[in-house]
Design an enzyme around this catalytic site. Structure first.
Site, short mmCIF file in Angstrom:
data_model
loop_
_atom_site.label_atom_id
_atom_site.label_comp_id
_atom_site.label_asym_id
_atom_site.label_seq_id
_atom_site.Cartn_x
_atom_site.Cartn_y
_atom_site.Cartn_z
N ARG A 195 -32.53 -42.54 2.31
CA ARG A 195 -31.40 -43.03 3.12
C ARG A 195 -31.90 -43.84 4.33
O ARG A 195 -31.72 -45.05 4.40
CB ARG A 195 -30.54 -41.83 3.57
CG ARG A 195 -29.21 -42.21 4.17
CD ARG A 195 -29.26 -42.62 5.64
NE ARG A 195 -29.78 -41.59 6.54
CZ ARG A 195 -30.03 -41.80 7.83
NH1 ARG A 195 -29.82 -42.98 8.36
NH2 ARG A 195 -30.52 -40.83 8.58
N ASP A 196 -32.56 -43.18 5.26
CA ASP A 196 -32.96 -43.85 6.51
C ASP A 196 -34.06 -44.86 6.25
O ASP A 196 -34.23 -45.83 7.00
CB ASP A 196 -33.43 -42.79 7.51
CG ASP A 196 -33.39 -43.25 8.95
OD1 ASP A 196 -33.05 -44.42 9.19
OD2 ASP A 196 -33.71 -42.45 9.85
N HIS A 242 -35.91 -35.70 15.01
CA HIS A 242 -35.97 -36.88 14.14
C HIS A 242 -36.68 -37.98 14.94
O HIS A 242 -36.05 -38.69 15.73
CB HIS A 242 -34.53 -37.27 13.79
CG HIS A 242 -34.39 -38.45 12.90
ND1 HIS A 242 -33.87 -38.37 11.62
CD2 HIS A 242 -34.68 -39.76 13.08
CE1 HIS A 242 -33.84 -39.57 11.08
NE2 HIS A 242 -34.32 -40.44 11.95
N HIS A 281 -39.19 -41.37 15.47
CA HIS A 281 -39.70 -42.62 14.89
C HIS A 281 -41.07 -42.89 15.52
O HIS A 281 -41.29 -42.54 16.69
CB HIS A 281 -38.74 -43.78 15.17
CG HIS A 281 -37.53 -43.77 14.28
ND1 HIS A 281 -37.03 -44.90 13.68
CD2 HIS A 281 -36.76 -42.75 13.85
CE1 HIS A 281 -35.98 -44.58 12.95
NE2 HIS A 281 -35.79 -43.28 13.03
N CYS A 294 -33.59 -48.38 11.85
CA CYS A 294 -32.13 -48.44 11.92
C CYS A 294 -31.73 -49.89 12.07
O CYS A 294 -32.22 -50.58 12.97
CB CYS A 294 -31.60 -47.63 13.10
SG CYS A 294 -29.81 -47.78 13.30
N ASN A 330 -39.70 -44.53 10.52
CA ASN A 330 -39.53 -43.10 10.78
C ASN A 330 -40.92 -42.45 10.74
O ASN A 330 -41.85 -42.98 10.14
CB ASN A 330 -38.68 -42.48 9.66
CG ASN A 330 -37.22 -42.86 9.76
OD1 ASN A 330 -36.49 -42.33 10.56
ND2 ASN A 330 -36.81 -43.83 8.94
P1 HMG Z 1 -15.10 -50.48 10.59
O1 HMG Z 1 -15.23 -51.88 10.12
O2 HMG Z 1 -14.80 -50.25 12.02
O3 HMG Z 1 -14.06 -49.66 9.69
O4 HMG Z 1 -16.42 -49.72 10.18
P2 HMG Z 1 -12.55 -49.80 9.42
O5 HMG Z 1 -12.04 -48.41 9.35
O6 HMG Z 1 -11.89 -50.79 10.37
O7 HMG Z 1 -12.55 -50.45 7.94
C1 HMG Z 1 -13.01 -51.76 7.70
C2 HMG Z 1 -13.42 -51.88 6.25
O8 HMG Z 1 -14.47 -50.97 5.97
C3 HMG Z 1 -12.30 -51.54 5.25
O9 HMG Z 1 -12.51 -52.36 4.09
C4 HMG Z 1 -12.61 -50.11 4.90
O10 HMG Z 1 -12.12 -49.75 3.63
C5 HMG Z 1 -14.13 -50.13 4.88
P3 HMG Z 1 -11.74 -53.76 3.90
O11 HMG Z 1 -10.29 -53.40 3.98
O12 HMG Z 1 -12.18 -54.64 5.02
O13 HMG Z 1 -12.24 -54.23 2.56
N1 HMG Z 1 -14.70 -48.81 5.10
C6 HMG Z 1 -15.53 -48.19 4.26
N2 HMG Z 1 -16.06 -48.58 3.08
C7 HMG Z 1 -16.89 -47.70 2.47
N3 HMG Z 1 -17.20 -46.49 2.98
C8 HMG Z 1 -16.69 -46.09 4.16
C9 HMG Z 1 -15.82 -46.96 4.83
N4 HMG Z 1 -15.16 -46.85 6.00
C10 HMG Z 1 -14.47 -47.99 6.14
N5 HMG Z 1 -17.03 -44.90 4.65
C11 HMG Z 1 -17.87 -47.90 9.70
C12 HMG Z 1 -16.67 -48.38 10.52
C13 HMG Z 1 -18.42 -46.65 10.35
C14 HMG Z 1 -17.42 -47.59 8.30
C15 HMG Z 1 -18.93 -49.01 9.71
O14 HMG Z 1 -19.22 -49.30 11.05
C16 HMG Z 1 -20.18 -48.65 8.98
O15 HMG Z 1 -20.19 -48.48 7.78
N6 HMG Z 1 -21.32 -48.61 9.71
C17 HMG Z 1 -22.61 -48.31 9.12
C18 HMG Z 1 -23.32 -47.39 10.04
C19 HMG Z 1 -24.67 -47.01 9.47
O16 HMG Z 1 -24.80 -46.55 8.36
N7 HMG Z 1 -25.71 -47.20 10.31
C20 HMG Z 1 -27.02 -46.78 10.02
C21 HMG Z 1 -27.13 -45.28 10.19
S1 HMG Z 1 -28.70 -44.87 10.91
C22 HMG Z 1 -28.34 -44.01 12.31
O17 HMG Z 1 -27.21 -44.00 12.72
C23 HMG Z 1 -29.46 -43.28 12.98
C24 HMG Z 1 -29.95 -42.04 12.26
O18 HMG Z 1 -30.73 -42.43 11.15
C25 HMG Z 1 -30.81 -41.20 13.19
C26 HMG Z 1 -31.94 -41.96 13.86
O19 HMG Z 1 -32.73 -42.64 13.13
O20 HMG Z 1 -32.07 -41.83 15.08
C27 HMG Z 1 -28.80 -41.16 11.76
MG MG Z 2 -34.39 -42.49 11.60
#
Ligand code: HMG
Ligand code: MG
Length: 313
Positions: free
Chosen positions: A18-19, A210, A212, A243, A252
């Site tokens: 995933r990450d 966690h 990096h 990220c 990581n």
């Molecule tokens: P948004 O655009 O604000 O969402 O995204 P929305 O509710 O306004 O919806 C917009 C569109 O997104 C719609 O589709 C929804 O259906 C779709 P459209 O009508 O435009 O075709 N949608 C989705 N589709 C699939 N799955 C879903 C989903 N939700 C809405 N779950 C959202 C908000 C959070 C979904 C968006 O910002 C997003 O997907 N972000 C990705 C965030 C991400 O994965 N980042 C990397 C994570 S790594 C991290 O955070 C750090 C970590 O690893 C720890 C570390 O390393 O320190 C955890």
């Molecule tokens: Mg990470």
């Protein structure tokens, strides 16, 4: 520094699929991801984060989340988890058979907004549609707090904010909070200080770390964390990933590096290092570049030298 509380055993929470893969430029075919996860399942790891059910427009690398979740071979005793940001993500994850999910938010507003398009307050409200329904459906819920030790946009992060989020997430029913050094800026005494403040409000088994390795401090930070008694450490095979919304967040902590260090200290992980190295070699071919793990480089160098000797002899 009193580092007298080393646990006998540390759980490695593998986040490479995933990450790691969320940050790779080269598209990886779903079947290769499935084979990668199946190979990881045979290394002794007990926790593997396999994908994210997020908007594929934001993270196209993980657009095949449902196919991955339904295609892997689930090994008894291994927990397979995924990220879910909202109700839609949870519903897709449950439909794909996931029973270990993780919510995520940042300790700094700017990173949170860039990562999930919401303020921290709005994100916590969105979790109301995730945490309780997930538990009602029989799933366990973990939480990540990112940018705990520094934010790429705001710089220093006040540990008071981290402590408040840990309290809030525990009150909402997550089983564990993983504290993320998303851009790899944390240093050992800072880790000691932040963990000291967090452990004043949360039981130690409910806190994971966690790190990096962006600036080479990840293992030193793990040493401090396990020295304080922390027994869950996140890492990614080979040091994959970062990220996409955190500039400079390459790498990581590598699973091989932390497993090597812990085993050398007499701390069990249940993970087979040689099997990890075999997995990493396959993944390096998939992503098309060398992986940063130092243990991996040393092991591959040794294997290459041995095979040259065999050929020469
Ligand atoms: P948004 O655009 O604000 O969402 O995204 P929305 O509710 O306004 O919806 C917009 C569109 O997104 C719609 O589709 C929804 O259906 C779709 P459209 O009508 O435009 O075709 N949608 C989705 N589709 C699939 N799955 C879903 C989903 N939700 C809405 N779950 C959202 C908000 C959070 C979904 C968006 O910002 C997003 O997907 N972000 C990705 C965030 C991400 O994965 N980042 C990397 C994570 S790594 C991290 O955070 C750090 C970590 O690893 C720890 C570390 O390393 O320190 C955890
Ligand atoms: Mg990470």
């Amino acid at each position: 520094m009193d580092l007298a509380k080393f646990p006998e055993r540390v759980t490695i929470y593998e986040v490479g699929p995933r990450d790691g893969l969320q940050n790779e430029a080269r598209p990886i075919p779903t079947a290769d991801k499935v084979a990668f996860i199946d190979a990881l399942s045979a290394t002794g790891l007990s926790h593997i984060e396999i994908t994210s059910f997020v908007n594929p427009k934001w993270i196209p690398q993980l657009a095949d989340a449902a196919q991955v979740a339904t295609s892997i071979t689930r090994r008894p005793g291994v927990h397979y988890s995924c990220l879910v940001p909202n109700k839609k993500g949870l519903e897709s994850a449950l439909a794909a058979g996931m029973r270990d999910v993780a919510v995520f938010l940042s300790a700094s507003e700017t990173h949170n907004k860039k990562n999930v398009n919401k303020t921290i307050g709005e994100t916590l409200i969105a979790f109301e549609d995730v945490i309780a329904p997930a538990k009602a459906a029989g799933a366990r819920v973990r939480a990540y707090v990112s940018t705990v030790f520094g934010c790429p946009y705001e710089g220093a992060v006040d540990p008071v904010k981290v402590v408040a989020l840990v309290k809030e997430l525990r009150a909402r029913g997550v089983y564990q909070v993983s504290l993320g050094d998303t851009i790899g800026v944390g240093t050992p005494l800072q880790v000691q200080s932040v963990l000291g403040q967090v452990l004043a409000v949360a039981p130690i088994e409910e806190i994971a770390v966690h790190f990096h390795d962006t600036r080479g401090t990840a293992l030193a930070n793990v040493l401090v964390a396990v020295g304080l008694g922390i027994s869950t450490v996140d890492s990614a095979l080979g040091g994959l990933g970062g990220c996409p919304y955190a500039p400079g967040a390459s790498g990581n902590l590598a699973t091989e590096d932390v497993v090597y260090m812990l085993h050398g200290m007499g701390i069990e992980t249940g993970v087979d290092l040689e099997a990890l190295v075999a997995c990493s070699s396959r993944v390096a071919a998939l992503v098309g570049h060398e992986l940063p793990s130092k243990y991996l480089k040393a092991a591959l160098g040794t294997i290459a030298r041995q095979s040259r000797r065999v050929t020469a002899g």
